[in-house]
Motif scaffolding. Structure first.
Motif, short mmCIF file in Angstrom:
data_model
loop_
_atom_site.label_atom_id
_atom_site.label_comp_id
_atom_site.label_asym_id
_atom_site.label_seq_id
_atom_site.Cartn_x
_atom_site.Cartn_y
_atom_site.Cartn_z
N GLY A 140 31.32 -81.64 66.11
CA GLY A 140 31.42 -82.23 67.44
C GLY A 140 30.43 -81.70 68.45
N GLU A 141 29.41 -80.95 67.99
CA GLU A 141 28.38 -80.49 68.96
C GLU A 141 27.44 -81.65 69.28
N ARG A 143 27.24 -85.45 69.91
CA ARG A 143 28.19 -86.51 70.23
C ARG A 143 27.48 -87.77 70.67
N SER A 148 31.85 -88.84 73.43
CA SER A 148 32.88 -88.91 72.38
C SER A 148 32.33 -88.36 71.05
N ARG A 149 33.23 -87.81 70.27
CA ARG A 149 32.83 -87.36 68.91
C ARG A 149 32.59 -88.57 68.03
N THR A 151 33.13 -90.76 64.92
CA THR A 151 34.18 -90.98 63.92
C THR A 151 33.67 -91.81 62.74
N THR A 204 31.57 -94.27 69.31
CA THR A 204 31.88 -93.20 68.36
C THR A 204 31.16 -93.42 67.02
#
Ligand code: F6P
Length: 549
Positions: A140-141, A143, A148-149, A151, A204
């Motif tokens: 998650g660094e 994004r 947002s992360r 997915t 995402t």
């Protein structure tokens, strides 16, 4: 089976003649005759190495013929050819390129200097880059533009920039990160793109564009759709955060707007169909994580070492390559089916199609003269049980000549061992049936034993005959894990290479795909009415124009 055996480019005419004589002898004996002559065929006709067991005792071969085939591999200087490839000689002569996919998985840590550059150091730099990128995304660094992360990952590429990654992600689904789903878009018709993008959130989603050249129409078309989708939802400035790319074409990546740290280098010494080990495998690494990706590479390296050092009689890729030449050349098999008894390998035949047919579907020898002997068979396949209920009828009783590989992990890929045990039973039963067949006398006796009348038995028995003599190999492993998959894929790569050495063809160019591409480029304006069509196509263009309206 053809009687007249065409010539081969073999160093040894005498060996080739001896092999033709073996083929005639073995055809007369048939598999049942071979088995009667040596009921213990399994011992001399099976090899276990690197966690893979090749049982080729149901091939139409015996130790005498195998001995001459192995001698043929020596005479064809297979080992020398392998060394030339691994040390970076420009063996892809028609493109003046070295062929160094083995360097992508090298674990020796030593240098390999080609044209003044340490190839293995370059590979290590890109591996480090991939690992850092994968860690940044999964932790998650790194994004999306809205913070947002990620997915989801959409992988855009085609041919070698798609088939390897799809096949590995499917095969190793049990090892994938549930928090990061990956999707593949390859076809130019827009269907995959529409289906995938409809269910994803651009905020995402990370898009990975894989194209060695960055000029492939299909990939550029889909990449533009993806760019427009991101820009429409998140704005032009989001492109840098949402795209990564793998290519040798830096100018094109610049023009597209791919951020520096999201670009991954590739080199012209990596052929498309041999590129899953390179940054083209970035999506694979995102899906299964760096440790599993490393295990995949290590598995392939183990197979490289085996291919390089094992004596030919114990050498899996050499044996498989020789069997392929034997079946194609001496037994006149025109087609080869690969049947994995593990649903996880359902894209493995599609991957192998490109590997084998784009590599060895050639009609001229290395120096350009036409071959007067058959080269690669048509390769195809399907996951085992599904195939049984579709085309196995033809394999057992049809008139086509098909050789077969059955791939069989002992352990279930999903912890359902009772189900895999049934798959094992099916695979072994099929192998036996392909080899042994079922005679009219056997059919007759069985029908009569069931109380069927003489007349009915007489009418039915011919329909039940299975001629047998369908040559097959069983390739077994304990389980389908990253390391095993690496070994399996490298095994087939080297099998294809061994064939190409015996046939004296360049396995690493693909001029045969160029003409269609050029014609499509020229025809594209005619389809939309913006340009003229060649006269032969005008009636079709007119019809299409009415339907397109
Ligand atoms: O189909 C021909 C081909 O050149 C393949 O060899 C290659 O894997 C594929 O196109 C994709 O090429 P690129 O990675 O350059 O987009």
């Amino acid at each position: 089976m053809a009687d007249a055996t065409p010539s081969l480019p073999f160093a040894s005419v005498a060996l080739s003649a001896a092999l033709s004589a073996h083929a005639a002898r073995i055809k007369a004996l048939g598999y049942r005759g071979l088995l009667a002559a040596d009921p213990n065929r399994y011992a001399p006709l099976s090899v276990e190495a690197e966690g893979l067991l090749l049982d080729f005792s149901r091939q139409l071969i015996d130790p005498k013929a195998l001995k001459d085939l192995l001698a043929l591999a020596e005479a064809s200087q297979v080992s020398e050819a392998f060394e030339r490839m691994c040390r970076g000689d420009r063996i892809n002569a028609s493109e003046q390129r070295a062929v160094l996919h083995t360097a992508l998985r090298d674990q020796s840590g030593t240098a390999l200097v080609v044209a003044g550059e340490d190839i293995r150091a370059l590979v290590r730099q890109v591996r480090d880059h991939m690992r850092r990128f994968v860690a940044a995304v999964t932790q998650g660094e790194r994004r999306g533009a809205t913070g947002s992360r990620f997915t989801d990952v959409i992988h855009i590429g085609i041919g070698g920039s798609d088939l390897g990654p799809v096949m590995v992600v499917e095969a190793l689904k049990s090892y994938t990160n549930p928090a990061l789903a990956v999707h593949f878009v390859s076809n130019v018709d827009g269907v995959q793109w529409a289906d995938v993008s409809a269910r994803l959130n651009p905020a995402t989603t990370l898009v990975v564009i894989c194209s060695k050249t960055f000029t492939t129409l299909e990939t550029l078309t889909n990449a533009k759709l993806a760019r427009a989708w991101i820009v429409a939802h998140l704005g032009e400035t989001a492109v840098a955060a949402h795209f990564a790319a793998v290519s040798v074409n830096h100018a094109a990546m610049n023009a597209f707007g791919v951020a520096d740290e999201a670009r991954f280098a590739l080199w012209d010494w990596v052929g498309g169909r041999y590129s899953v080990w390179s940054a083209i495998g970035l999506t694979v690494e995102l899906a299964i994580g760096s440790a599993h990706f490393e295990a995949l590479l290590k598995g392939a390296y183990a197979m490289d070492c085996h291919a390089r050092t094992a004596p030919f009689g114990q050498n899996l890729p050499v044996l498989m390559g020789l069997l392929a030449v034997w079946n194609r050349h001496y037994l006149a098999m025109t087609s080869h089916a690969v049947l994995p008894y593990d649903q996880r390998l359902h894209r493995f035949p599609a991957y192998l199609q490109q590997l084998a047919m784009e590599s060895n579907g050639k009609r001229v020898r290395r120096e350009g003269s036409p071959v007067d002997y058959p080269t690669e068979a048509v390769l195809w396949g399907e996951a085992g049980s599904n195939g049984q209920h579709s085309f196995f009828q033809l394999l057992h009783q049809g008139t086509a000549c098909v050789s077969i590989d059955l791939l069989l992990p002992a352990r279930s890929s999903v912890g359902l061992q009772a189900s895999q045990d049934l798959a094992i039973a099916h695979a072994l039963a099929q192998a036996e049936a392909f080899a042994m067949g079922y005679t009219e006398a056997e059919a007759w006796a069985e029908l009569r034993a069931k109380g069927v009348s003489m007349e009915q038995a007489h009418a039915l028995a011919p329909h039940k005959v299975h001629p047998g003599n369908r040559p097959s190999s069983l390739l077994l492993c304990e389980r389908l894990d990253p390391s095993t998959l690496g070994r399996l894929v490298a095994l087939y790569e080297h099998r294809v290479f061994v064939e190409s050495v015996l046939w004296d063809i360049n396995a690493f160019d693909q001029w045969g795909v160029e003409l269609g591409k050029r014609l499509a480029d020229a025809l594209a304006p005619a389809v939309t009415g913006a340009g003229p069509a060649p006269s032969g196509l005008q009636p079709l263009m007119d019809r299409l124009a009415r339907w397109r309206r």
